[in-house]
Write a protein that holds these residues in place. Structure first.
Motif, PDB file in Angstrom:
ATOM      1  N   LEU A  74       2.154  -1.447 -13.101  1.00  0.00           N
ATOM      2  CA  LEU A  74       2.573  -0.778 -11.868  1.00  0.00           C
ATOM      3  C   LEU A  74       1.674  -1.150 -10.694  1.00  0.00           C
ATOM      4  O   LEU A  74       2.062  -1.007  -9.528  1.00  0.00           O
ATOM      5  N   LEU A  75       0.457  -1.604 -10.985  1.00  0.00           N
ATOM      6  CA  LEU A  75      -0.513  -1.900  -9.937  1.00  0.00           C
ATOM      7  C   LEU A  75      -0.694  -3.393  -9.693  1.00  0.00           C
ATOM      8  O   LEU A  75      -1.590  -3.798  -8.957  1.00  0.00           O
ATOM      9  N   GLN A  76       0.161  -4.203 -10.291  1.00  0.00           N
ATOM     10  CA  GLN A  76      -0.013  -5.651 -10.174  1.00  0.00           C
ATOM     11  C   GLN A  76      -0.001  -6.109  -8.714  1.00  0.00           C
ATOM     12  O   GLN A  76      -0.801  -6.935  -8.300  1.00  0.00           O
ATOM     13  N   HIS A  77       0.934  -5.569  -7.937  1.00  0.00           N
ATOM     14  CA  HIS A  77       1.017  -5.934  -6.516  1.00  0.00           C
ATOM     15  C   HIS A  77       1.007  -4.685  -5.628  1.00  0.00           C
ATOM     16  O   HIS A  77       1.389  -4.752  -4.462  1.00  0.00           O
ATOM     17  N   VAL A  78       0.584  -3.560  -6.170  1.00  0.00           N
ATOM     18  CA  VAL A  78       0.601  -2.283  -5.433  1.00  0.00           C
ATOM     19  C   VAL A  78      -0.779  -1.643  -5.483  1.00  0.00           C
ATOM     20  O   VAL A  78      -1.451  -1.676  -6.516  1.00  0.00           O
ATOM     21  N   THR A  79      -1.204  -1.055  -4.367  1.00  0.00           N
ATOM     22  CA  THR A  79      -2.432  -0.271  -4.318  1.00  0.00           C
ATOM     23  C   THR A  79      -2.091   1.145  -3.878  1.00  0.00           C
ATOM     24  O   THR A  79      -1.458   1.337  -2.835  1.00  0.00           O
ATOM     25  N   LEU A  80      -2.461   2.130  -4.698  1.00  0.00           N
ATOM     26  CA  LEU A  80      -2.315   3.541  -4.316  1.00  0.00           C
ATOM     27  C   LEU A  80      -3.595   3.966  -3.593  1.00  0.00           C
ATOM     28  O   LEU A  80      -4.695   3.674  -4.069  1.00  0.00           O
ATOM     29  N   VAL A  81      -3.451   4.644  -2.444  1.00  0.00           N
ATOM     30  CA  VAL A  81      -4.624   5.049  -1.672  1.00  0.00           C
ATOM     31  C   VAL A  81      -4.596   6.555  -1.456  1.00  0.00           C
ATOM     32  O   VAL A  81      -3.699   7.085  -0.810  1.00  0.00           O
ATOM     33  N   ASP A  82      -5.575   7.233  -2.046  1.00  0.00           N
ATOM     34  CA  ASP A  82      -5.746   8.676  -1.850  1.00  0.00           C
ATOM     35  C   ASP A  82      -6.478   8.847  -0.521  1.00  0.00           C
ATOM     36  O   ASP A  82      -7.657   8.512  -0.390  1.00  0.00           O
ATOM     37  N   LEU A  98       7.636   2.566  -7.851  1.00  0.00           N
ATOM     38  CA  LEU A  98       6.519   1.624  -7.841  1.00  0.00           C
ATOM     39  C   LEU A  98       6.905   0.314  -8.501  1.00  0.00           C
ATOM     40  O   LEU A  98       6.477  -0.762  -8.062  1.00  0.00           O
ATOM     41  N   LYS A  99       7.712   0.379  -9.557  1.00  0.00           N
ATOM     42  CA  LYS A  99       8.170  -0.858 -10.204  1.00  0.00           C
ATOM     43  C   LYS A  99       8.944  -1.720  -9.222  1.00  0.00           C
ATOM     44  O   LYS A  99       8.744  -2.926  -9.137  1.00  0.00           O
ATOM     45  N   ASN A 100       9.857  -1.075  -8.481  1.00  0.00           N
ATOM     46  CA  ASN A 100      10.671  -1.823  -7.521  1.00  0.00           C
ATOM     47  C   ASN A 100       9.813  -2.372  -6.389  1.00  0.00           C
ATOM     48  O   ASN A 100      10.022  -3.499  -5.933  1.00  0.00           O
ATOM     49  N   LEU A 101       8.845  -1.570  -5.936  1.00  0.00           N
ATOM     50  CA  LEU A 101       7.941  -2.019  -4.887  1.00  0.00           C
ATOM     51  C   LEU A 101       7.050  -3.151  -5.385  1.00  0.00           C
ATOM     52  O   LEU A 101       6.700  -4.076  -4.652  1.00  0.00           O
ATOM     53  N   ASN A 102       6.732  -3.084  -6.654  1.00  0.00           N
ATOM     54  CA  ASN A 102       5.809  -4.000  -7.294  1.00  0.00           C
ATOM     55  C   ASN A 102       6.506  -5.233  -7.857  1.00  0.00           C
ATOM     56  O   ASN A 102       5.849  -6.179  -8.276  1.00  0.00           O
ATOM     57  N   ASP A 103       7.831  -5.197  -7.887  1.00  0.00           N
ATOM     58  CA  ASP A 103       8.624  -6.243  -8.525  1.00  0.00           C
ATOM     59  C   ASP A 103       8.210  -7.610  -8.003  1.00  0.00           C
ATOM     60  O   ASP A 103       8.320  -7.911  -6.827  1.00  0.00           O
ATOM     61  N   SER A 104       7.715  -8.448  -8.908  1.00  0.00           N
ATOM     62  CA  SER A 104       7.234  -9.765  -8.508  1.00  0.00           C
ATOM     63  C   SER A 104       8.339 -10.815  -8.506  1.00  0.00           C
ATOM     64  O   SER A 104       8.071 -12.000  -8.392  1.00  0.00           O
ATOM     65  N   LEU A 149       0.839  -1.198   0.000  1.00  0.00           N
ATOM     66  CA  LEU A 149       0.000   0.000   0.000  1.00  0.00           C
ATOM     67  C   LEU A 149       0.877   1.252   0.000  1.00  0.00           C
ATOM     68  O   LEU A 149       1.846   1.333   0.762  1.00  0.00           O
ATOM     69  N   VAL A 150       0.529   2.207  -0.860  1.00  0.00           N
ATOM     70  CA  VAL A 150       1.181   3.518  -0.881  1.00  0.00           C
ATOM     71  C   VAL A 150       0.122   4.555  -0.553  1.00  0.00           C
ATOM     72  O   VAL A 150      -0.821   4.754  -1.324  1.00  0.00           O
ATOM     73  N   GLY A 151       0.257   5.211   0.602  1.00  0.00           N
ATOM     74  CA  GLY A 151      -0.711   6.221   1.013  1.00  0.00           C
ATOM     75  C   GLY A 151      -0.352   7.587   0.450  1.00  0.00           C
ATOM     76  O   GLY A 151       0.790   8.025   0.565  1.00  0.00           O
ATOM     77  N   VAL A 152      -1.329   8.259  -0.161  1.00  0.00           N
ATOM     78  CA  VAL A 152      -1.105   9.572  -0.773  1.00  0.00           C
ATOM     79  C   VAL A 152      -1.896  10.612   0.018  1.00  0.00           C
ATOM     80  O   VAL A 152      -3.132  10.577   0.067  1.00  0.00           O
ATOM     81  N   PHE A 153      -1.170  11.543   0.657  1.00  0.00           N
ATOM     82  CA  PHE A 153      -1.780  12.593   1.473  1.00  0.00           C
ATOM     83  C   PHE A 153      -1.551  13.960   0.831  1.00  0.00           C
ATOM     84  O   PHE A 153      -0.572  14.157   0.118  1.00  0.00           O
ATOM     85  N   THR A 200      10.633  16.904 -14.712  1.00  0.00           N
ATOM     86  CA  THR A 200       9.675  16.342 -13.764  1.00  0.00           C
ATOM     87  C   THR A 200      10.145  14.960 -13.356  1.00  0.00           C
ATOM     88  O   THR A 200      10.680  14.208 -14.177  1.00  0.00           O
ATOM     89  N   GLU A 201       9.978  14.612 -12.097  1.00  0.00           N
ATOM     90  CA  GLU A 201      10.505  13.346 -11.584  1.00  0.00           C
ATOM     91  C   GLU A 201       9.440  12.261 -11.453  1.00  0.00           C
ATOM     92  O   GLU A 201       9.611  11.318 -10.687  1.00  0.00           O
ATOM     93  N   ILE A 202       8.378  12.382 -12.227  1.00  0.00           N
ATOM     94  CA  ILE A 202       7.377  11.327 -12.225  1.00  0.00           C
ATOM     95  C   ILE A 202       7.959   9.986 -12.658  1.00  0.00           C
ATOM     96  O   ILE A 202       7.616   8.951 -12.079  1.00  0.00           O
ATOM     97  N   PRO A 203       8.873   9.941 -13.658  1.00  0.00           N
ATOM     98  CA  PRO A 203       9.498   8.647 -13.991  1.00  0.00           C
ATOM     99  C   PRO A 203      10.209   8.010 -12.790  1.00  0.00           C
ATOM    100  O   PRO A 203      10.235   6.782 -12.672  1.00  0.00           O
ATOM    101  N   LYS A 204      10.755   8.813 -11.886  1.00  0.00           N
ATOM    102  CA  LYS A 204      11.407   8.261 -10.693  1.00  0.00           C
ATOM    103  C   LYS A 204      10.380   7.633  -9.754  1.00  0.00           C
ATOM    104  O   LYS A 204      10.647   6.602  -9.128  1.00  0.00           O
ATOM    105  N   LEU A 205       9.205   8.262  -9.654  1.00  0.00           N
ATOM    106  CA  LEU A 205       8.144   7.678  -8.840  1.00  0.00           C
ATOM    107  C   LEU A 205       7.641   6.380  -9.463  1.00  0.00           C
ATOM    108  O   LEU A 205       7.325   5.416  -8.758  1.00  0.00           O
TER     109      LEU A 205
END
Length: 809
Positions: free
Chosen positions: A341-349, A494-500, A157-161, A485-490
């Motif tokens: 990017l969402l295979q094993h990751v959930t983004l939560v607003d 997520l890829k690394n966090l999601n890495d199966s 889980l990645v929490g977005v505040f 912009t550093e969106i590619p870094k984000l």
């Protein structure tokens, strides 16, 4: 007919028509060429499946056409540049550009690794089917359970505040490559609704699942609001309305107007009228305690459908009959197809301070505590000095730190492309201006982080990172070649966090162990070797359990010393600190509205703006502060270089199976199984400890809250003249009378939970390994199937994975 056509028909829910396609010899090439209406008519005899097929086929053919067009336009594009170009916007028929890029990317697990994983899953499925036909012996049941456990899927889980307007929705859209997924613009986000974004693994549609609060919860909430409105109206008529009352009134007005329009003002005095079923015709699921599901072919279509469940129209006027249902919503889960990017990751607003509704607040706390990463989103303009962003982070620190499992905090400065116009607005000048401001912002935010003492008691600097992004710039790509912009870094994060890859290793390793046990059990020769091996294993286990117990006992003593000191500080300072809380500078008589909310909500108040007010946390701060450092060392967040909980004694636990394999070759297969069970058990234990430590840490504040509850309830009953003084006196008297026992009890509660954890760890270690030893080395069962061929195949994949791991390290 090939596997591609078969898989597509299955994905589209048309598996009943696979035989018809086989008869007509439809393969991948002919599927893409299938356009003639008469040919489609021949394949389907029913209208429903035919319409569904034509819709899915058109989308598939459009995707193929776009891919061919891209190849013609950019025949010589390099890998890196091609990835950047593929990130523009949203494709016309639902395919995410990010998905295309991710399939082309070479990072993460290779396609061969993925295919091998799928093949191993099929092998274990066949083995399980064969076990189902065998006699249900103890070993047979054990093996089926172990195969079933291999299927567990872990999600991060990645929490977005971030406050409203900071650009959270645009950020999530840009990171996922879905320009129109989460609504923005004239629609304003509601502070109470959390939105979970995850992968749709079932089909290629965009789906939103809406979970409502219960009807009973809404009845209670409406009654509370009606009482407040009645009291506020009388105060206003008497000229006694306070600023806090006005803020509370505006919150209620916004909520009721969204759902009922202007009607609520005439019907609030008889609040039962607001439960008339006509207000809920569009959402019968709310009345029937069911989840509402929406679906669409594109992100934009879905966004338009679920906006009224997560947003409110910020424009005045409009359609007076239009209803906005967010006050009734507990959470919304948005499912996106074809997004790796969402295979094993959930983004939560996430809302910044939870919610006043009890069930929403409990869900909020649970999800915040389960986040492995947190994104704090704020505009780059004055990012370091943006009070609300730091207040949000400070307010959740205990929940995500020692009370949670967060390993990374990302402070994300949005709208980095917004710079002042200069005389020379050439590309180079704009780029230089963006680059300088991004660098300055990072330095300022990092400097501010070093001043945040409370946050730093839970997180070190290596867990904190600053990103500067522009979602608009990323999608338009005006300056993207220069990486403004550093969106590619984000996305890379997520890829690394999601890495199966780790999931693949765990699955294949577990499968290798199970097959080794099956084959080893079939090949037992009845010698005394098993007795000798069991004796050594049990002796090793006895010594290792003693080591684990010793380390946990030392931790218990260290915690007790810290808590004893915390109890002393709490007793000596609690009354003074409570008095300071109850008499804020500049509060005056207006403070009574705030305090009323505090006592009505169990010591917690979530104002519409500003930091969370939590009296329970304030009273327990010396206790939690006394053990914060020891707690973080005992239960590290599993970042690099750390050895795991309890100084690594769990991770180092071993029965010495690798050494025994060299000594006892005739039971090598059983020992291989025990080694994989040992590794799996340690992973399971670490997860269990991670979950339990959250409850241990939070138990201090929860005990204080429980102890204070009677004073909150008594204080909430006061009304009329002198209400503020009466509430103050009640709280002060309670703390004075109970300070000698309340803090001691909170410390003892934490220590008891730590002792219970020790027992559970030791029992789990002993029970799990003894059961595995018993069934693998002491049980005869010749009825189990021969899996020698399957073992050879899986062992080959297992060795390949081990070799790739060795190369990485």
């Amino acid at each position: 007919m090939d596997d591609f056509v078969c898989s597509k028909l299955t994905e589209w829910g048309l598996e009943d028509w696979i035989d018809r396609f086989k008869e007509q010899r439809i393969d991948k090439e002919s599927l893409y060429l299938l356009k003639d209406k008469e040919d489609v008519e021949k394949l389907f005899s029913k209208v429903g499946p035919k319409l569904k097929f034509k819709k899915r086929l058109q989308r598939l053919q459009n995707e193929q056409k776009h891919a061919e067009d891209d190849a013609q336009v950019r025949p010589s594009t390099s890998g890196t540049a091609k990835r950047k170009l593929d990130l523009q916007g949203e494709s016309s028929k639902g395919q995410s550009p990010t998905s295309k890029r991710q399939r082309e990317s070479t990072s993460g697990p290779s396609s061969d690794e993925h295919l091998n994983m799928q093949h191993v899953k099929k092998i274990m499925g066949r083995v399980n089917d064969r076990l189902q036909t065998q006699q249900p012996t103890n070993l047979n049941k054990f093996l089926k359970t172990k195969i079933e456990e291999l299927k567990e899927d872990k999600r991060e889980l990645v929490g977005v505040f971030g406050k409203t307007g900071a650009g959270k929705s645009s950020l999530i859209n840009a990171v996922l490559g879905e320009k129109n997924l989460l609504p923005s613009g004239s629609l304003r986000a509601c502070t109470s609704v959390m939105i979970k974004v995850e992968a749709n693994m079932d089909n290629s549609e965009y789906v939103a699942e809406i979970e409502f609060i219960t009807k009973e919860e809404w009845i209670t909430e409406v009654w509370d609001m009606s009482q407040f409105v009645w009291n506020a109206d009388h105060k206003r008529a008497a000229g006694a309305a306070a600023a806090e009352d006005k803020n509370e009134y505006s919150v209620i007005e916004e909520k009721l107007s969204a759902l009922y329009g202007e009607e609520w003002k005439q019907k609030i005095q008889v609040h039962e009228n607001l439960m008339n079923p006509r207000y809920f015709r569009e959402i019968p699921e709310f009345l029937n305690l069911k989840m509402k599901t929406l679906s669409a072919d594109t992100a934009k279509e879905l966004s338009e459908q679920f906006a009224k469940y997560t947003r409110t129209n910020s424009k005045q006027g409009g359609n007076k009959e239009e209803r906005w249902y967010w006050p009734l919503v507990k959470s919304v889960t948005v499912k996106v197809p074809n997004n790796d990017l969402l295979q094993h990751v959930t983004l939560v607003d996430l809302p910044g301070n939870g919610d006043r509704n009890k069930s929403r607040d409990e869900m909020w706390k649970e999800i915040v505590g389960d986040c492995s990463a947190v994104w704090i989103v704020t505009e780059i303009n004055r990012a370091a000095s943006e009070t609300e962003a730091w207040e949000i982070l400070d307010g959740v620190t205990s929940l995500i730190g020692n009370g949670g499992q967060c390993q990374n905090i990302h402070f994300i400065c949005t709208k980095s492309d917004c710079i002042e116009e200069a005389d020379d607005n050439s590309t180079d000048t704009v780029h230089a201006g963006i680059k300088k401001r991004n660098t300055d912002a990072k330095e300022e935010v990092n400097s501010e982080f070093r001043k945040q003492n409370h946050i730093r008691t839970h997180f070190s600097e290596d867990t904190f990172e600053v990103f500067t992004v522009s979602s608009k710039e990323f999608l338009q790509r005006k300056y993207l070649e220069k990486e403004d912009t550093e969106i590619p870094k984000l996305q890379e994060f997520l890829k690394n966090l999601n890495d199966s890859h780790s999931e693949t290793v765990n699955y294949v390793s577990g499968a290798h162990g199970i097959l080794s046990l099956i084959q080893g059990a079939r090949c037992r020769d009845g010698t005394n070797t098993n007795t000798e091996v069991c004796a050594e294993l049990e002796n090793n286990m006895k010594h290792r359990l003693q080591e684990v117990e010793k380390v946990i006992e030392e931790t218990y003593k260290a915690f007790k010393e810290c808590l004893d000191e915390g109890v002393k500080k709490s007793r000596s300072s609690c009354e003074k600190e409570l008095k300071f809380f109850l008499n804020p500078s500049g509060g005056g008589s207006a403070f009574h509205g705030t305090l009323t909310c505090v006592v009505r909500n169990g010591g917690i108040h979530k104002p519409k703006k500003g930091a969370l007010i939590d009296l329970n946390m304030k009273l327990s701060s010396h206790l939690t502060g006394s053990i914060d450092k020891e707690f973080r060392n005992t239960f590290p967040q599993q970042t690099k270089g750390q050895c795991g909980p309890f100084n690594g004694v769990i991770n180092s636990f071993s029965l010495g199976t690798e050494g025994l394999i060299e000594k006892y070759k005739d039971v090598e297969l059983q020992l291989i199984f025990l080694k994989t069970e040992e590794d799996k058990m340690k992973t399971t234990l670490n997860q269990m400890i991670r979950d339990k430590k959250k409850l241990i840490y939070r138990s201090v504040t929860e005990t204080i809250k429980t102890n204070m509850q009677t004073s909150y309830e008594k204080a909430a009953t006061f009304s009329g003249q002198g209400i503020l003084d009466n509430m103050r006196f009640t709280l002060q008297k309670h703390v004075h009378d109970s300070k000698d026992t309340m803090f001691k009890q909170a410390g003892e509660t934490m220590l008891k939970k730590l002792k219970d954890l020790k027992k559970e760890i030791l029992d789990t270690l002993k029970k799990t390994m003894m059961e595995s030893i018993e069934l693998s080395l002491k049980t005869d069962d010749h009825s189990i199937p021969d899996v020698s061929a399957e073992l050879v195949e899986v062992k080959k994949y297992y060795n390949e994975l081990c070799s790739s791991q060795d190369e990485e390290h």
